[in-house]
Write an enzyme that holds these catalytic residues in place. Structure first.
Site, PDB file in Angstrom:
ATOM      1  N   ASP A  99       1.529  16.507   5.123  1.00 53.68           N
ATOM      2  CA  ASP A  99       0.297  16.334   4.304  1.00 53.68           C
ATOM      3  C   ASP A  99      -0.687  17.222   4.365  1.00 53.68           C
ATOM      4  OD1 ASP A  99      -1.591  14.756   2.892  1.00 53.68           O
ATOM      5  OD2 ASP A  99      -2.162  13.733   4.700  1.00 53.68           O
ATOM      6  N   ARG A 129     -13.557   5.964  -0.742  1.00 54.17           N
ATOM      7  CA  ARG A 129     -13.312   6.375   0.737  1.00 54.17           C
ATOM      8  C   ARG A 129     -14.307   7.545   1.135  1.00 54.17           C
ATOM      9  NH1 ARG A 129      -7.519   8.377   3.578  1.00 54.17           N
ATOM     10  NH2 ARG A 129      -8.589   9.936   4.882  1.00 54.17           N
ATOM     11  N   HIS A 187      -7.763   4.604  -4.122  1.00 53.17           N
ATOM     12  CA  HIS A 187      -9.009   4.930  -3.483  1.00 53.17           C
ATOM     13  C   HIS A 187      -9.022   6.416  -3.739  1.00 53.17           C
ATOM     14  CE1 HIS A 187      -6.526   6.474   0.023  1.00 53.17           C
ATOM     15  NE2 HIS A 187      -6.081   5.389   0.175  1.00 53.17           N
ATOM     16  N   TYR A 190       0.703  -1.122   0.057  1.00 51.47           N
ATOM     17  CA  TYR A 190      -0.098  -0.005  -0.029  1.00 51.47           C
ATOM     18  C   TYR A 190       1.011   1.213  -0.023  1.00 51.47           C
ATOM     19  CZ  TYR A 190      -3.400   3.560   1.588  1.00 51.47           C
ATOM     20  OH  TYR A 190      -4.046   4.783   1.594  1.00 51.47           O
ATOM     21  N   GLU A 227     -13.683   5.723   6.637  1.00 52.65           N
ATOM     22  CA  GLU A 227     -12.573   6.258   7.453  1.00 52.65           C
ATOM     23  C   GLU A 227     -12.841   6.550   8.797  1.00 52.65           C
ATOM     24  OE1 GLU A 227      -9.484   6.155   7.976  1.00 52.65           O
ATOM     25  OE2 GLU A 227      -8.439   7.709   7.372  1.00 52.65           O
ATOM     26  N   CYS A 236      -4.954  14.726   6.522  1.00 50.07           N
ATOM     27  CA  CYS A 236      -4.791  13.369   6.885  1.00 50.07           C
ATOM     28  C   CYS A 236      -6.439  13.131   7.433  1.00 50.07           C
ATOM     29  CB  CYS A 236      -3.849  13.285   8.134  1.00 50.07           C
ATOM     30  SG  CYS A 236      -3.990  11.581   8.783  1.00 50.07           S
ATOM     31  N   ASP A 246      -5.833  10.110  -3.531  1.00 56.30           N
ATOM     32  CA  ASP A 246      -6.369  11.577  -2.900  1.00 56.30           C
ATOM     33  C   ASP A 246      -7.875  11.953  -3.317  1.00 56.30           C
ATOM     34  OD1 ASP A 246      -5.949  13.882  -1.452  1.00 56.30           O
ATOM     35  OD2 ASP A 246      -4.306  14.451  -2.546  1.00 56.30           O
ATOM     36  N   ASP A 251      -3.092   5.545  -2.873  1.00 56.19           N
ATOM     37  CA  ASP A 251      -3.860   6.660  -2.677  1.00 56.19           C
ATOM     38  C   ASP A 251      -4.224   7.381  -3.775  1.00 56.19           C
ATOM     39  OD1 ASP A 251      -5.322   8.651  -1.675  1.00 56.19           O
ATOM     40  OD2 ASP A 251      -3.914   8.873   0.243  1.00 56.19           O
ATOM     41  N   ASN A 272      -8.413   1.068   7.930  1.00 55.45           N
ATOM     42  CA  ASN A 272      -6.891   1.642   8.010  1.00 55.45           C
ATOM     43  C   ASN A 272      -6.622   1.608   9.484  1.00 55.45           C
ATOM     44  OD1 ASN A 272      -5.161   3.453   7.197  1.00 55.45           O
ATOM     45  ND2 ASN A 272      -6.461   5.136   7.367  1.00 55.45           N
ATOM     46  N   GLU A 278     -11.639   9.869  -2.260  1.00 58.30           N
ATOM     47  CA  GLU A 278     -12.136  10.191  -1.138  1.00 58.30           C
ATOM     48  C   GLU A 278     -13.088  11.662  -1.484  1.00 58.30           C
ATOM     49  OE1 GLU A 278      -9.150  12.729   1.368  1.00 58.30           O
ATOM     50  OE2 GLU A 278      -8.212  10.629   0.400  1.00 58.30           O
TER      51      GLU A 278
END
Length: 321
Positions: free
Chosen positions: A73, A179, A128, A54, A209, A138, A103, A101, A232, A130
């Site tokens: 981040d 996500r 993924h 991952y 999440e 984050c 984003d 990811d 996660n 989101e």
């Protein structure tokens, strides 16, 4: 002739996404994915024999953001930054799927589709997307801002359409993971509604999440079934810590450990820096005396390169390395 990857596994000629789909289809199994953020961390995880890797934007994305840009981040990293890293990691061992990811998809529907196509071309097995705003943060930090449901659904729909176009033109595929970060601010019902709609649109996996209790985790897996659900595992985050066996009993099909490589590297580098600054020297361990720097080169495929050079008729390493 079948070949072997860097983890010693027999080569599987199926595309990365097909192999990931096979893993998800296995009954009573859990796909455990350690987080990696650069070539060395990926090589180490491959050497340990993990079946899936991952690569994230946070944690490992603080990994990607911090290691490539020296930045936190806070939505600073771009598609080109993450794509270059994901492509490199996916190329290290084509027998091991990489989930990356993506984003927020890096823009509107057209950009989301471009992101998906780029990930497929890079050999990434899954991604993924989101529902935070583009200037996101984050998932285990407070103050996250979300887009409205229709904007989020447009992102997922664009991802599905981008994948369909690649399937029809190149045969390319990717596992789309939806996500949502809406649990904290909008509540459980809204978060589940968003994920169910995304599965209906064509996403393959649901990613809730930040669940805050075992009961909530189990309920989400039950309500989203038969779609696979991703957990996660962030140490110190809002989600209870569970083992892989416990996660499997709760109903999860994928478990990611985004922080495992980055936080280990962070602590080790910090300790070494303090040691050198304070003592003006370094402590050489017994392992270092015995193995030297060649151990690191070995993990990165030193002898594979030497053997390849010999097969091609090269003479650069005839006197050894």
């Amino acid at each position: 002739m079948a070949s072997t990857g860097t983890n010693g596994a027999r080569y599987n000629p199926k595309p990365a996404a097909a192999r990931l789909r096979e893993m998800l289809a296995r009954p009573d199994s859990l796909v455990a994915c350690p987080g990696v953020y650069d070539g060395l961390s990926a090589r180490i995880m491959l050497r340990e024999g993990f079946d899936c890797l991952y690569m994230a934007l946070r944690k490992t994305g603080a990994g990607t953001a911090a290691s490539k840009l020296g930045m936190p981040d806070l939505g600073i990293i771009t598609l080109n930054d993450i794509l270059e890293n994901a492509s490199m990691i996916a190329s290290l061992d084509r027998t091991v799927p990489v989930i990356a990811d993506a984003d927020t998809g890096y823009g509107g529907p057209i950009m989301v589709a471009r992101t998906v196509k780029s990930y497929i071309q890079a050999g990434v097995a899954g991604l993924h997307i989101e529902d935070q705003v583009q200037s996101k943060r984050c998932g285990h930090l407070a103050g996250k801002e979300l887009v409205d449901p229709e904007t989020y659904y447009a992102r997922i729909r664009a991802a599905v359409l981008g994948r369909e176009e690649m399937r029809s033109t190149t045969g390319g595929d990717i596992v789309i993971i939806a996500r949502t970060d809406s649990l904290q601010s909008l509540g459980y019902e809204e978060a589940l509604l968003r994920l169910k709609k995304c599965i209906e649109i064509g996403a393959d996996v649901a990613f809730l999440e930040g669940p805050t209790s075992l009961e909530q985790m189990k309920q989400a897996c039950q309500e989203l079934a038969p779609a696979p659900v991703l957990l996660n595992a962030v140490p110190g985050g809002v989600t209870p810590h569970v083992s892989q066996e416990e996660a499997k009993k709760l109903g999860y099909k994928i478990m990611i450990y985004p922080a495992i490589s980055f936080e280990a590297a962070y602590q080790a580098i910090w300790d070494s820096a303090k040691e050198l600054k304070q003592t003006k020297d370094i402590i050489i361990t017994e392992r270092q005396k015995k193995e030297g720097v060649k151990a690191v080169f070995g993990v990165c495929g030193l002898m594979d390169c030497v053997e390849f050079d010999k097969k091609a008729g090269g003479q650069s390493y005839n006197k050894g390395v």
